[in-house]
Design a protein around this motif. Structure first.
Motif, PDB file in Angstrom:
ATOM      1  N   GLN A 241       5.550  42.403 -20.355  1.00 27.51           N
ATOM      2  CA  GLN A 241       6.746  41.016 -19.972  1.00 27.51           C
ATOM      3  C   GLN A 241       7.471  40.772 -20.775  1.00 27.51           C
ATOM      4  O   GLN A 241       8.988  40.910 -20.561  1.00 27.51           O
ATOM      5  CB  GLN A 241       5.498  39.617 -21.056  1.00 27.51           C
ATOM      6  CG  GLN A 241       5.114  39.347 -19.857  1.00 27.51           C
ATOM      7  CD  GLN A 241       3.570  40.557 -19.720  1.00 27.51           C
ATOM      8  OE1 GLN A 241       3.325  40.911 -20.618  1.00 27.51           O
ATOM      9  NE2 GLN A 241       2.869  40.638 -18.524  1.00 27.51           N
ATOM     10  N   LEU A 242       7.573  42.379 -22.774  1.00 26.71           N
ATOM     11  CA  LEU A 242       8.832  42.148 -23.042  1.00 26.71           C
ATOM     12  C   LEU A 242       9.839  43.189 -22.279  1.00 26.71           C
ATOM     13  O   LEU A 242      11.522  42.645 -22.230  1.00 26.71           O
ATOM     14  CB  LEU A 242       7.859  42.790 -24.174  1.00 26.71           C
ATOM     15  CG  LEU A 242       9.068  43.067 -24.881  1.00 26.71           C
ATOM     16  CD1 LEU A 242      10.294  41.969 -25.873  1.00 26.71           C
ATOM     17  CD2 LEU A 242       8.924  44.565 -26.124  1.00 26.71           C
TER      18      LEU A 242
ATOM     19  N   ILE B 114      11.038  40.614 -32.605  1.00 30.47           N
ATOM     20  CA  ILE B 114      10.735  41.147 -32.660  1.00 30.47           C
ATOM     21  C   ILE B 114       9.276  41.148 -33.243  1.00 30.47           C
ATOM     22  O   ILE B 114       8.162  41.056 -33.510  1.00 30.47           O
ATOM     23  CB  ILE B 114      11.181  42.488 -33.895  1.00 30.47           C
ATOM     24  CG1 ILE B 114      11.856  43.711 -32.638  1.00 30.47           C
ATOM     25  CG2 ILE B 114       9.799  43.792 -34.091  1.00 30.47           C
ATOM     26  CD1 ILE B 114      12.222  44.865 -33.524  1.00 30.47           C
ATOM     27  N   LYS B 115       9.384  39.969 -34.090  1.00 26.38           N
ATOM     28  CA  LYS B 115       8.894  38.855 -35.098  1.00 26.38           C
ATOM     29  C   LYS B 115       7.635  38.448 -34.145  1.00 26.38           C
ATOM     30  O   LYS B 115       6.526  38.302 -34.255  1.00 26.38           O
ATOM     31  CB  LYS B 115       9.235  38.030 -36.092  1.00 26.38           C
ATOM     32  CG  LYS B 115       9.683  39.454 -36.710  1.00 26.38           C
ATOM     33  CD  LYS B 115      11.328  37.531 -37.441  1.00 26.38           C
ATOM     34  CE  LYS B 115      10.060  36.801 -38.210  1.00 26.38           C
ATOM     35  NZ  LYS B 115      11.310  35.732 -39.480  1.00 26.38           N
TER      36      LYS B 115
ATOM     37  N   LYS C 230      11.453  52.201 -27.835  1.00 25.59           N
ATOM     38  CA  LYS C 230      12.295  53.605 -27.702  1.00 25.59           C
ATOM     39  C   LYS C 230      13.361  52.730 -27.883  1.00 25.59           C
ATOM     40  O   LYS C 230      14.415  53.208 -27.969  1.00 25.59           O
ATOM     41  CB  LYS C 230      12.972  54.538 -26.358  1.00 25.59           C
ATOM     42  CG  LYS C 230      11.248  56.182 -26.560  1.00 25.59           C
ATOM     43  CD  LYS C 230      11.806  56.709 -25.434  1.00 25.59           C
ATOM     44  CE  LYS C 230      11.625  58.303 -25.289  1.00 25.59           C
ATOM     45  NZ  LYS C 230      10.936  58.473 -24.232  1.00 25.59           N
ATOM     46  N   ILE C 231      13.739  51.687 -27.295  1.00 24.66           N
ATOM     47  CA  ILE C 231      14.381  50.340 -26.962  1.00 24.66           C
ATOM     48  C   ILE C 231      14.730  49.713 -28.551  1.00 24.66           C
ATOM     49  O   ILE C 231      15.793  49.508 -29.059  1.00 24.66           O
ATOM     50  CB  ILE C 231      14.534  49.574 -25.923  1.00 24.66           C
ATOM     51  CG1 ILE C 231      14.241  50.543 -24.242  1.00 24.66           C
ATOM     52  CG2 ILE C 231      15.240  48.420 -25.831  1.00 24.66           C
ATOM     53  CD1 ILE C 231      14.086  49.926 -22.990  1.00 24.66           C
ATOM     54  N   PHE C 232      13.645  48.825 -29.010  1.00 24.51           N
ATOM     55  CA  PHE C 232      13.619  48.087 -30.109  1.00 24.51           C
ATOM     56  C   PHE C 232      13.381  48.717 -30.996  1.00 24.51           C
ATOM     57  O   PHE C 232      13.387  47.906 -32.252  1.00 24.51           O
ATOM     58  CB  PHE C 232      12.639  47.074 -29.428  1.00 24.51           C
ATOM     59  CG  PHE C 232      12.980  45.910 -28.222  1.00 24.51           C
ATOM     60  CD1 PHE C 232      14.463  45.395 -28.233  1.00 24.51           C
ATOM     61  CD2 PHE C 232      12.434  47.278 -26.566  1.00 24.51           C
ATOM     62  CE1 PHE C 232      14.480  43.991 -27.139  1.00 24.51           C
ATOM     63  CE2 PHE C 232      12.584  45.645 -25.568  1.00 24.51           C
ATOM     64  CZ  PHE C 232      13.340  44.793 -25.858  1.00 24.51           C
ATOM     65  N   ARG C 233      12.776  50.250 -31.026  1.00 18.82           N
ATOM     66  CA  ARG C 233      12.628  50.716 -32.397  1.00 18.82           C
ATOM     67  C   ARG C 233      11.191  50.210 -32.951  1.00 18.82           C
ATOM     68  O   ARG C 233      11.490  49.853 -34.306  1.00 18.82           O
ATOM     69  CB  ARG C 233      13.731  50.885 -33.222  1.00 18.82           C
ATOM     70  CG  ARG C 233      15.155  51.485 -32.521  1.00 18.82           C
ATOM     71  CD  ARG C 233      15.013  53.255 -31.696  1.00 18.82           C
ATOM     72  NE  ARG C 233      13.829  53.908 -32.389  1.00 18.82           N
ATOM     73  CZ  ARG C 233      13.467  55.141 -32.346  1.00 18.82           C
ATOM     74  NH1 ARG C 233      13.605  55.154 -31.128  1.00 18.82           N
ATOM     75  NH2 ARG C 233      13.276  55.970 -33.258  1.00 18.82           N
ATOM     76  N   PHE C 234      10.212  49.808 -32.382  1.00 18.88           N
ATOM     77  CA  PHE C 234       9.245  49.320 -33.241  1.00 18.88           C
ATOM     78  C   PHE C 234       7.560  49.242 -32.062  1.00 18.88           C
ATOM     79  O   PHE C 234       7.743  49.069 -30.985  1.00 18.88           O
ATOM     80  CB  PHE C 234       9.018  47.172 -33.474  1.00 18.88           C
ATOM     81  CG  PHE C 234       8.681  46.545 -32.241  1.00 18.88           C
ATOM     82  CD1 PHE C 234       7.673  46.868 -32.714  1.00 18.88           C
ATOM     83  CD2 PHE C 234       9.577  46.353 -31.669  1.00 18.88           C
ATOM     84  CE1 PHE C 234       7.453  45.100 -31.360  1.00 18.88           C
ATOM     85  CE2 PHE C 234       9.766  45.618 -30.611  1.00 18.88           C
ATOM     86  CZ  PHE C 234       7.884  45.546 -30.519  1.00 18.88           C
TER      87      PHE C 234
ATOM     88  N   PHE D 248      10.580  35.291 -24.738  1.00 19.83           N
ATOM     89  CA  PHE D 248      11.266  36.235 -24.551  1.00 19.83           C
ATOM     90  C   PHE D 248      13.071  36.789 -24.089  1.00 19.83           C
ATOM     91  O   PHE D 248      13.545  37.105 -24.699  1.00 19.83           O
ATOM     92  CB  PHE D 248      10.562  37.654 -24.033  1.00 19.83           C
ATOM     93  CG  PHE D 248       9.439  38.240 -24.208  1.00 19.83           C
ATOM     94  CD1 PHE D 248       8.962  38.253 -25.825  1.00 19.83           C
ATOM     95  CD2 PHE D 248       8.684  38.830 -23.928  1.00 19.83           C
ATOM     96  CE1 PHE D 248       7.958  38.422 -26.570  1.00 19.83           C
ATOM     97  CE2 PHE D 248       7.309  38.902 -24.739  1.00 19.83           C
ATOM     98  CZ  PHE D 248       7.038  39.516 -26.454  1.00 19.83           C
ATOM     99  N   SER D 249      12.725  36.020 -23.002  1.00 19.61           N
ATOM    100  CA  SER D 249      14.357  36.174 -22.442  1.00 19.61           C
ATOM    101  C   SER D 249      15.901  34.924 -22.937  1.00 19.61           C
ATOM    102  O   SER D 249      16.389  35.507 -23.485  1.00 19.61           O
ATOM    103  CB  SER D 249      13.969  35.317 -20.904  1.00 19.61           C
ATOM    104  OG  SER D 249      15.069  34.939 -19.889  1.00 19.61           O
TER     105      SER D 249
END
Length: 454
Positions: free
Chosen positions: A382-383, A321-322, A441-445, A308-309
């Motif tokens: 974690q994300l 996202i994937k 809200k942040i990543f839109r998924f 993620f980082s």
């Protein structure tokens, strides 16, 4: 049939050819095996203590380890999570030498601080045991675990450093397997040559942690010597973060860790306060069995944090996202079968440890449902932590922790283990729902994965 085989083959080919997917699958497979081994060691150890020493001794062991974990979290100041992000960032953008400089700065702060906490805990061991738990048998175990606190700090930090450089085998060994294997081996040794004494459980744990601490330090030193190479010019040109800047990153994570600690151990501690040590022993087995549901989640989290980082700081939002969605599917489809197995065979599974443990069936089912919801939410906390949104993760876990404390405080005096299970599961749901809303809200998924629901 051929169409199905063709589609399946295409899917497998797609996942194996994608570098990020394949890294997650390969890493998760290794991690799964290692964590499976760690769980086996944990259950064998708890089985041995339950059968040989009884539920009361298991309760004393659980409370002692809980106290050690609480003090460990307080000492670390969130640096155990922050160091994964910082080592990954500096190693990716600059060099391993810069990453190790950051790590060294943190260790120079933590080791003296842990010695100070160790001395304080040793002094307060008797008041905590008598005033907090009304149990004199806890005094000596509490004093012994206070002495090994600095060594526990070492094992935790070196294991996180290895996780940051994607050396997952070493990370899991030093954080979990080494301690549990050493604990089990030493306990068996004590049983063979000495008269039975419940303090041997604490002695075995302490020696195992100390040995693992020095092994992890030696292993990291060797790794750094091989990895840094000739980086003197680059090293002299770039300034690393100051300790103040490191703490600015870690403190929000520290609050998150502290709240996670409340979520993980409030039920155990309050059972120790309001119920007997035997009840704590029974509930500790129930809790460990329920954690099997989120077994794949914890395994994938070992791999996914640095990933993620890496993807976020490289600006690869689409890939981030994937990989999250792919990991969520892996987590859910490996968790659901375990949920049904544990619920269907709950009495038999608990009965292995002794007839008295069967009274934990209902709490076990409640906790399993909570862990299933945790698995469906995926690695959302974690994300947030690994993408610079640690303050939002903190907010979610603070509300969850308050729910946990109030729930346990209200329910345990009336319903015992069932009350503890309800409060813990409810707090997990609150945490995951809030974190998922923030992530959307942040990543839109949508971070939740529910099978057959689009």
């Amino acid at each position: 049939m051929r169409v199905f085989q063709f589609k399946l083959g295409s899917k497998i080919s797609h996942y194996t050819k994608n570098k990020d997917y394949w890294e997650l699958i390969k890493g998760s497979g290794v991690t799964f095996i290692l964590r499976l081994l760690s769980f086996i060691l944990l259950y064998v150890l708890n089985f041995l203590i339950a059968k040989v020493y009884g539920a009361e001794a298991l309760g004393i062991y659980t409370l002692s380890f809980t106290l050690l974990t609480i003090c460990l979290t307080l000492v670390l100041l969130g640096t155990d999570t922050a160091i994964i992000r910082l080592i990954t960032e500096y190693r990716s953008q600059y060099s391993m030498k810069h990453a190790n400089t950051i790590f060294t700065k943190v260790m120079k702060l933590l080791l003296p601080l842990s010695v100070l906490f160790s001395a304080l805990l040793f002094i307060l061991a008797e008041p905590i045991a008598i005033l907090g738990f009304q149990e004199q048998l806890l005094i000596q175990p509490f004093r012994i675990v206070s002495i090994i606190l600095p060594f526990m700090v070492m094992t935790r930090m070196y294991s996180k450093a290895f996780r940051a450089v994607k050396s997952i085998t070493k990370s899991i060994y030093f954080e979990i397997i080494g301690i549990r294997f050493g604990n089990l081996l030493l306990l068996v040794f004590f049983l063979l040559i000495l008269n039975k004494n419940f303090m041997h459980i604490i002695y075995a744990l302490s020696i195992a942690i100390t040995i693992t601490a020095f092994m992890s330090m030696y292993s990291w030193h060797n790794y750094i010597q091989k990895d840094v190479g000739d980086q003197k010019l680059l090293f002299n040109q770039i300034e690393t973060k100051s300790l103040k800047e490191i703490l600015h990153i870690s403190i929000p994570m520290y609050l998150t860790s502290a709240m996670s600690l409340i979520l993980n151990w409030t039920d155990v501690v309050m059972l120790g306060v309001f119920q007997s040590t035997s009840a704590v022993g029974i509930y500790s087995i129930v809790l460990k069995l329920s954690l099997l549901i989120s077994f794949s989640l914890s395994s994938i989290n070992m791999i996914i944090l640095p990933k993620f980082s890496e993807l976020h700081w490289e600006g690869r939002k689409h890939d981030l996202i994937k990989i999250f969605r792919f990991s969520s599917r892996l987590i859910v489809w490996t968790s659901i079968p375990l949920l049904f197995i544990i619920i269907l065979f709950a009495p038999a599974l608990l009965g292995i440890f002794g007839d008295v443990y069967v009274e934990g069936v209902i709490p076990l089912i409640i906790l399993c449902i909570g862990q299933c919801i945790n698995a469906c939410a995926g690695s959302v906390m974690q994300l947030l932590n690994m993408t610079g949104n640690e303050k939002l993760a903190r907010n979610a876990i603070v509300i969850s922790a308050v729910t946990n404390v109030l729930g346990n405080l209200i329910l345990i005096p009336f319903f015992g283990m069932i009350g503890a299970a309800v409060a813990t599961s409810l707090s997990i749901i609150v945490r995951e729902v809030m974190a998922s809303i923030y992530a959307y809200k942040i990543f839109r998924f949508r971070t939740w994965y529910i099978p057959f629901v689009k």
